[in-house]
Each structure stands twice: as structure tokens, then as C-alpha cells.
Design a protein around this motif. Structure first.
Motif, PDB file in Angstrom:
ATOM      1  N   SER A  26      37.973  11.324 -24.879  1.00 35.63           N
ATOM      2  CA  SER A  26      37.428  12.682 -24.880  1.00 35.63           C
ATOM      3  C   SER A  26      37.623  13.355 -26.232  1.00 35.63           C
ATOM      4  N   ALA A  27      38.744  13.061 -26.897  1.00 37.70           N
ATOM      5  CA  ALA A  27      39.062  13.725 -28.161  1.00 37.70           C
ATOM      6  C   ALA A  27      38.042  13.401 -29.246  1.00 37.70           C
ATOM      7  N   ILE A  28      37.692  12.120 -29.402  1.00 39.42           N
ATOM      8  CA  ILE A  28      36.763  11.794 -30.475  1.00 39.42           C
ATOM      9  C   ILE A  28      35.364  12.324 -30.184  1.00 39.42           C
ATOM     10  N   THR A  29      34.990  12.365 -28.903  1.00 38.24           N
ATOM     11  CA  THR A  29      33.688  12.945 -28.553  1.00 38.24           C
ATOM     12  C   THR A  29      33.637  14.407 -28.954  1.00 38.24           C
ATOM     13  N   ARG A  30      34.750  15.109 -28.775  1.00 37.97           N
ATOM     14  CA  ARG A  30      34.810  16.524 -29.148  1.00 37.97           C
ATOM     15  C   ARG A  30      34.855  16.701 -30.662  1.00 37.97           C
ATOM     16  N   LEU A  40      33.715   1.385 -26.988  1.00 34.15           N
ATOM     17  CA  LEU A  40      32.562   1.884 -26.237  1.00 34.15           C
ATOM     18  C   LEU A  40      32.480   3.411 -26.306  1.00 34.15           C
ATOM     19  N   THR A  41      33.643   4.072 -26.265  1.00 29.26           N
ATOM     20  CA  THR A  41      33.665   5.527 -26.389  1.00 29.26           C
ATOM     21  C   THR A  41      33.170   5.970 -27.757  1.00 29.26           C
ATOM     22  N   HIS A  42      33.550   5.247 -28.787  1.00 27.47           N
ATOM     23  CA  HIS A  42      33.125   5.552 -30.160  1.00 27.47           C
ATOM     24  C   HIS A  42      31.600   5.552 -30.274  1.00 27.47           C
ATOM     25  N   TYR A  80      35.805  21.115 -21.695  1.00 29.13           N
ATOM     26  CA  TYR A  80      36.163  20.286 -22.835  1.00 29.13           C
ATOM     27  C   TYR A  80      35.714  20.915 -24.151  1.00 29.13           C
ATOM     28  N   TYR A  81      34.535  21.523 -24.155  1.00 25.30           N
ATOM     29  CA  TYR A  81      34.035  22.102 -25.395  1.00 25.30           C
ATOM     30  C   TYR A  81      34.906  23.266 -25.852  1.00 25.30           C
ATOM     31  N   GLU A  82      35.412  24.032 -24.905  1.00 24.14           N
ATOM     32  CA  GLU A  82      36.268  25.175 -25.236  1.00 24.14           C
ATOM     33  C   GLU A  82      37.715  24.748 -25.505  1.00 24.14           C
ATOM     34  N   ASN A  83      37.956  23.416 -25.578  1.00 19.40           N
ATOM     35  CA  ASN A  83      39.294  22.872 -25.842  1.00 19.40           C
ATOM     36  C   ASN A  83      40.310  23.261 -24.766  1.00 19.40           C
TER      37      ASN A  83
END
Length: 364
Positions: free
Chosen positions: A62-66, A135-137, A351-354
Motif C-alpha cells: 500500500s505504501a508504494i502505491t501511495r 507484482l505490487t510495484h 489510504y489517500y488521506e494517509n
């Protein structure tokens, strides 16, 4: 919705349909070749693999997507995330090694297989974690085609090798060897493709701190989710027998393939919503509301059609009698993905709002 989102969603769903379809067919075959008790053992071992893999990846999925959609460069986020990953993987593997002999006390069904194959499962945890990170990357970068090819190749190799090893008499261990080699293949492709992206010159303690702060609650959240997912299997292992656990786990694995389809949709959905927030936050929220309604309706319609077809002829063709006599359990488990659909559509808002601590609180 953008054309890229529609295109990527189509790619993810088609590739996932093929991948989940192969897994579905694999388990139909395995249910005829293996006794339910061995399927029960598989379910318990997968808890160990998934739990320690979650610690290894440390919420980075989730972190790298954000952070790929923040102000930092992708190469910088990637390089710092890789350092965090190897650090957390080292701690995870040490923890697994130290607790491997204690786990069977809590999960009696693992009393023999875990200790006898300790190195095998340790390597699987590490390889599986890297494959998931890879795969997440590609998902975060919206490289749907590359992701689809890698996932499909990994799944195809896993299914074919599983069938071969089962045929050769390896039993349930054959599936774990297949998981190991299919993961290693994905890791090799990832390393060859991204070796130039990694640079130690752009390592930033502040960025590592930000990523770690974002990912740590999600690591706890994912670990709790794994425990919740497997808790019913722990109870069946302790209070019934491995055969009963195997029947339950067989149906649950089939139901979880549906969740795999939602995960595929999410791979296009979350980056799309994150990018839309940068353009028009109000419109992005309206898109989320629409998707909650649409995905729920689509799933319930498909669920109804499956029950009708299954009761008429389909289930009699693919299930052995011991599974067919417990088909109502399958229907109950298939209700779970409905709530996964609602969650998948809504969770990018948090997630977008951390607000990852809020996600953790919801999970607890």
C-alpha cells in the motif's frame, strides 16, 4: 473514468479470470487426487507462509502505491522501499526460525511437516514476499500488461508443476515446491527488469521514515487480517480433524478465488482514484459511491446465476460426493466477497488521506 483505467481494469480482470480459473481447476483436480486431510495440512501451512510474508513486506504493497503518486520520484520511493523490505524480511525470517518449533503447540496439525521442512518454508516465505512486492510495484505504476504477463506466467508454472509433482507422488509437499519455484521465476524476471531502477545514491532516511510510518499500521492490519481469515481453520484443526478441515478449506479456497477477482479490479481502481484526487476530489468521491453500488449489484447477480446453474447440473459434475453433501457451506462462504466488493471500492478514501491508523482500528 479515464480510458487508461478502463483498459487496465479490463486487462487485470481478464488476466485474473485466467489465473483464478487455473487455480480453481487445479483445486478441483487436487480434491480428486488428495485426501481432505492433506488439503487441511496445506491450509495450515499457508497461514504460516502468509503471516510471515506479511511481516516481510511491511505494508509496502500500500505504501508504494501511495508514495508513487506523491511529490517524490518513483525511483527514489522504490529504492527506499527495497531497503525497508530487505530489513523487514530479515527480521521476519529470524522470527520464523525462532518460533517454528513453538507454532505446532498452537496449531497441532503442523506438528510434523513444519519442523521436517523448515528450510523449505523459510525460502518460500522470502521468495513469495519478493514476488508479491514485484507484482505490487507494477500495479502501482499502472503497468497492467507487464503485471498480467508476469502473474499469468507465475500461475501457469505453479499449476503445471503442482500437477506434475502430485502425479509423481510428492503429495501435498509437491504444491509447496511448485509455489517456491514459481515465485523464484517471478523474482528473477523482476530483478532483471528493475535492476537499473534501484540506486543507493538516493536513499533518504526521511523518506524511509515516512514509508515506514505509513506501512507499519498496515503491516499490523494485514497480520490481523491473516489471523482472522485463518482463525476458523485453527478451531477446526483443534476440535475436529484434518479431514473436516480439508473439506472446509477446499470450499474456502474456491470462494477466495472470487476475492482474487476483486483484488484484480483494485489494482486498476486504487491508482485511478489516487490520480483523480489530484484533479477533482469531489468527483473522485462520487466515483467511489457509484462503484460501491455497481460492484455489489454485479456480484449478487453473478452469485444468483451460480446457485441456479450449480443446483441444476454444474456442481454434480465437478465435486466429489463428500463435498457435494456440504454444498451449503460453499454458499455461506460465497457471501464474504460481497463485503470485499464494498470495501474494495471505498478503502482508497482512507489510504489517500494517509489515515492508515484508522484502517488498522477498523480491522481490529
Amino acid at each position: 473514468m479515464s480510458k487508461e483505467f478502463v483498459k487496465n481494469t479490463g486487462i487485470y480482470i481478464i488476466m485474473s479470470f485466467l489465473s483464478q480459473g487455473m487455480i480453481f481447476l487445479l483445486w478441483i483436480v487436487l480434491a480428486w487426487r488428495l485426501p481432505p486431510s492433506q488439503i487441511g495440512v496445506y491450509a495450515l501451512i499457508m497461514f504460516v507462509i502468509e503471516f510471515f510474508s506479511v511481516i516481510s513486506i511491511f505494508g509496502l504493497q500500500s505504501a508504494i502505491t501511495r508514495f508513487y503518486y506523491a511529490q517524490e520520484k518513483v525511483s527514489s520511493v522504490f529504492s527506499n522501499a527495497v531497503i525497508i523490505f530487505f530489513g523487514s524480511s530479515f527480521l521476519s525470517l529470524i522470527l520464523f526460525f525462532l518460533t517454528a518449533r513453538l507454532i505446532p503447540i498452537l496449531i497441532p496439525g503442523l506438528s510434523n511437516i513444519l519442523e521436517e521442512n523448515l528450510i523449505l518454508f523459510l525460502v518460500i516465505i522470502f521468495a513469495n514476499s519478493i514476488a508479491n512486492f514485484a507484482l505490487t510495484h507494477y500495479t502501482a505504476l499502472k503497468k497492467a500488461v507487464f503485471y498480467g504477463k508476469l502473474q499469468l506466467l507465475k500461475t501457469l508454472f505453479f499449476c503445471l508443476l503442482s500437477l506434475i509433482l502430485i502425479y509423481l507422488g510428492f503429495g501435498i509437499l509437491g504444491i509447496f515446491y511448485a509455489l517456491l519455484f514459481s515465485s523464484l521465476m517471478a523474482v528473477a524476471i523482476f530483478v532483471l527488469s528493475e535492476r537499473k531502477t534501484m540506486s543507493f545514491q538516493i536513499i533518504s532516511p526521511q523518506m524511509m521514515k515516512n514509508i515506514t510510518s505509513y506501512g507499519f499500521p498496515l503491516m499490523i492490519y494485514s497480520a490481523v487480517g491473516i489471523i482472522v481469515t485463518y482463525f476458523s481453520r485453527f478451531l477446526l484443526d483443534r476440535y475436529t480433524d484434518l479431514a473436516t478441515l480439508g473439506i472446509y478449506s477446499f470450499f474456502l479456497m474456491l470462494a477466495l478465488q472470487v476475492n482474487g477477482l476483486w483484488s484484480s479490479f483494485n489494482r486498476a481502481w486504487t491508482p485511478e482514484i489516487f490520480s483523480k484526487f489530484l484533479e477533482d476530489k469531489k468527483k473522485a468521491i462520487e466515483n467511489v459511491k457509484f462503484m460501491i453500488f455497481f460492484s455489489s449489484l454485479a456480484y449478487l447477480s453473478a452469485f444468483a446465476l451460480l446457485i441456479i446453474a450449480g443446483e441444476l447440473f454444474f456442481f454434480k459434475l465437478i465435486f466429489k460426493e463428500m463435498y457435494l453433501s456440504n454444498i451449503n457451506l460453499f454458499y455461506i462462504l460465497l457471501l464474504g466477497p460481497l463485503f470485499t466488493a464494498i470495501y474494495t471500492a471505498a478503502f482508497p478514501l482512507y489510504y489517500y488521506e494517509n489515515k492508515t491508523k484508522r484502517v488498522l482500528f477498523i480491522s481490529l
